[in-house]
Design a protein around this motif. Structure first.
Motif, short mmCIF file in Angstrom:
data_model
loop_
_atom_site.label_atom_id
_atom_site.label_comp_id
_atom_site.label_asym_id
_atom_site.label_seq_id
_atom_site.Cartn_x
_atom_site.Cartn_y
_atom_site.Cartn_z
N MET A 45 -61.73 -10.72 -53.36
CA MET A 45 -62.59 -11.82 -52.93
C MET A 45 -63.66 -12.10 -53.98
SD MET A 45 -64.96 -11.98 -49.47
CE MET A 45 -65.91 -10.51 -49.96
N GLY A 46 -64.29 -11.03 -54.50
CA GLY A 46 -65.34 -11.20 -55.51
C GLY A 46 -64.81 -11.78 -56.80
N ILE A 47 -63.64 -11.29 -57.25
CA ILE A 47 -63.04 -11.79 -58.48
C ILE A 47 -62.65 -13.25 -58.32
CG2 ILE A 47 -61.05 -11.57 -60.03
CD1 ILE A 47 -61.09 -8.56 -59.49
N ARG A 48 -62.11 -13.58 -57.15
CA ARG A 48 -61.69 -14.97 -56.88
C ARG A 48 -62.89 -15.92 -56.93
NH1 ARG A 48 -57.40 -17.41 -54.36
NH2 ARG A 48 -57.81 -19.27 -53.11
N ALA A 49 -63.98 -15.52 -56.27
CA ALA A 49 -65.18 -16.36 -56.24
C ALA A 49 -65.83 -16.45 -57.61
CB ALA A 49 -66.17 -15.82 -55.22
N ALA A 50 -65.69 -15.39 -58.42
CA ALA A 50 -66.30 -15.37 -59.75
C ALA A 50 -65.45 -16.12 -60.77
CB ALA A 50 -66.48 -13.92 -60.21
N GLU A 51 -64.26 -16.59 -60.35
CA GLU A 51 -63.35 -17.29 -61.26
C GLU A 51 -63.07 -16.44 -62.50
OE1 GLU A 51 -63.96 -21.78 -61.36
OE2 GLU A 51 -65.95 -21.10 -60.70
N LEU A 52 -62.80 -15.17 -62.23
CA LEU A 52 -62.42 -14.17 -63.25
C LEU A 52 -63.53 -13.86 -64.24
CD1 LEU A 52 -58.74 -15.29 -64.02
CD2 LEU A 52 -59.59 -13.79 -62.21
N GLY A 53 -64.75 -14.26 -63.95
CA GLY A 53 -65.87 -13.94 -64.83
C GLY A 53 -66.81 -12.93 -64.17
N LEU A 54 -67.65 -12.27 -64.95
CA LEU A 54 -68.59 -11.29 -64.41
C LEU A 54 -69.86 -12.03 -63.98
CD1 LEU A 54 -69.35 -8.37 -63.83
CD2 LEU A 54 -70.24 -8.19 -66.17
N ASN A 55 -70.07 -12.15 -62.68
CA ASN A 55 -71.27 -12.82 -62.19
C ASN A 55 -71.64 -12.28 -60.81
OD1 ASN A 55 -69.53 -14.02 -60.36
ND2 ASN A 55 -69.44 -15.98 -61.43
N LEU A 56 -72.54 -12.95 -60.13
CA LEU A 56 -73.04 -12.53 -58.83
C LEU A 56 -71.92 -12.30 -57.82
CD1 LEU A 56 -75.24 -12.22 -56.60
CD2 LEU A 56 -75.18 -14.72 -56.38
N TYR A 57 -70.92 -13.15 -57.82
CA TYR A 57 -69.88 -13.07 -56.80
C TYR A 57 -68.95 -11.87 -57.01
CZ TYR A 57 -71.74 -17.66 -56.01
OH TYR A 57 -72.61 -18.68 -55.76
N LEU A 58 -68.70 -11.54 -58.27
CA LEU A 58 -67.91 -10.33 -58.55
C LEU A 58 -68.69 -9.09 -58.10
CD1 LEU A 58 -65.53 -8.84 -59.68
CD2 LEU A 58 -66.51 -9.05 -61.96
#
Length: 253
Positions: free
Chosen positions: A126-139
């Motif tokens: 879920m976190g990776i999906r929301a982060a669009e494969l980037g390292l950010n708040l959602y990841l």
């Protein structure tokens, strides 16, 4: 091998009280046990052991989280499919074991390991999906949710470990009710609201399928991002509340 009659099979693999137990997921009572009964009858004609079925279940649960990395609606649909397969096999392995009387500590261990990994994998996915494969708040939120889910599950399982190490019998369904009437009322209220279900991989994958549909309409990942933060917040509200609930109940008495 003569095919077992469904009623004969049901009497053995769905003993009295099984479907009414707190441990039984609502999806099991609603539809999955009816399906698993038929799949189990088919599995009895094969050489698959309960532990082998559980091993496939573990992989299905992990793949439910991995599928969320696939962009768009397809990844969300695939995640739900894998999670439903996980739930089906989680029913079937125990049913085959009860019919064949093939029980082992390894089977219990694999079953619990699968539950840990499946729910944690969904949170990370879920976190990776929301982060669009980037390292950010959602990841970070997805990883934090995974850690919280593992704490929720381990705190429950530690009750059984503590009772076993103390020479006590397994805790009953009645023992989970807090001794304080005030805490008991809060527990009933939160249970009625049902937010705790969103930290379970089964419900969370369905939620993420809904948000994927909303994302498709919106043209971005706003719905999935909101869901990620919301689920993470719910997880970390539940962790201390769950531990307090355990300590305040009769499970460790």
């Amino acid at each position: 091998m003569t095919k077992v009659q469904l009623e004969e099979l049901r009497e053995v693999i769905h003993p009295a009280g099984k479907l009414d137990s707190r441990a039984e997921h609502w999806a099991g009572r609603l539809y999955m046990r009816a399906l698993s009964l038929r799949v189990t009858r088919l599995m009895l004609g094969t050489r698959f052991s309960p532990n082998q079925i559980t091993t496939v279940m573990v992989f299905a649960g992990v793949l439910s989280g991995v599928a969320l990395v696939v962009p768009g609606l397809g990844g969300a649909v695939l995640s739900v499919v894998f999670m439903q397969l996980y739930l089906l096999l989680d029913c079937v392995d125990g049913e085959v074991a009860r019919w064949r009387k093939q029980f082992s500590p390894l089977g219990v261990y694999l079953d619990r390991l699968g539950a840990y990994l499946a729910d944690a994998a969904v949170m990370v996915g879920m976190g990776i999906r929301a982060a669009e494969l980037g390292l950010n708040l959602y990841l970070v939120a997805g990883l934090a949710a995974a850690i919280g889910v593992l704490l929720l599950k381990s705190s429950s399982d530690l009750v059984h470990v503590a009772r076993s190490d103390s020479g006590m019998a397994k805790a009953t369904d009645q023992s989970v009710v807090p001794r304080s009437s005030g805490l008991a009322r809060v527990r009933r209220l939160t249970s009625a609201v049902g937010l705790h279900r969103l930290v379970n991989g089964i419900e969370c994958t369905i939620l993420l399928l809904v948000t994927a549909i909303a994302d498709l309409a919106l043209g971005d990942l706003t719905a999935t991002k909101i869901a990620t933060i919301a689920v993470t917040a719910i997880v970390w509200l539940l962790v201390p509340a769950h531990i307090v609930s355990i300590v305040a109940s009769s499970r460790l008495k």
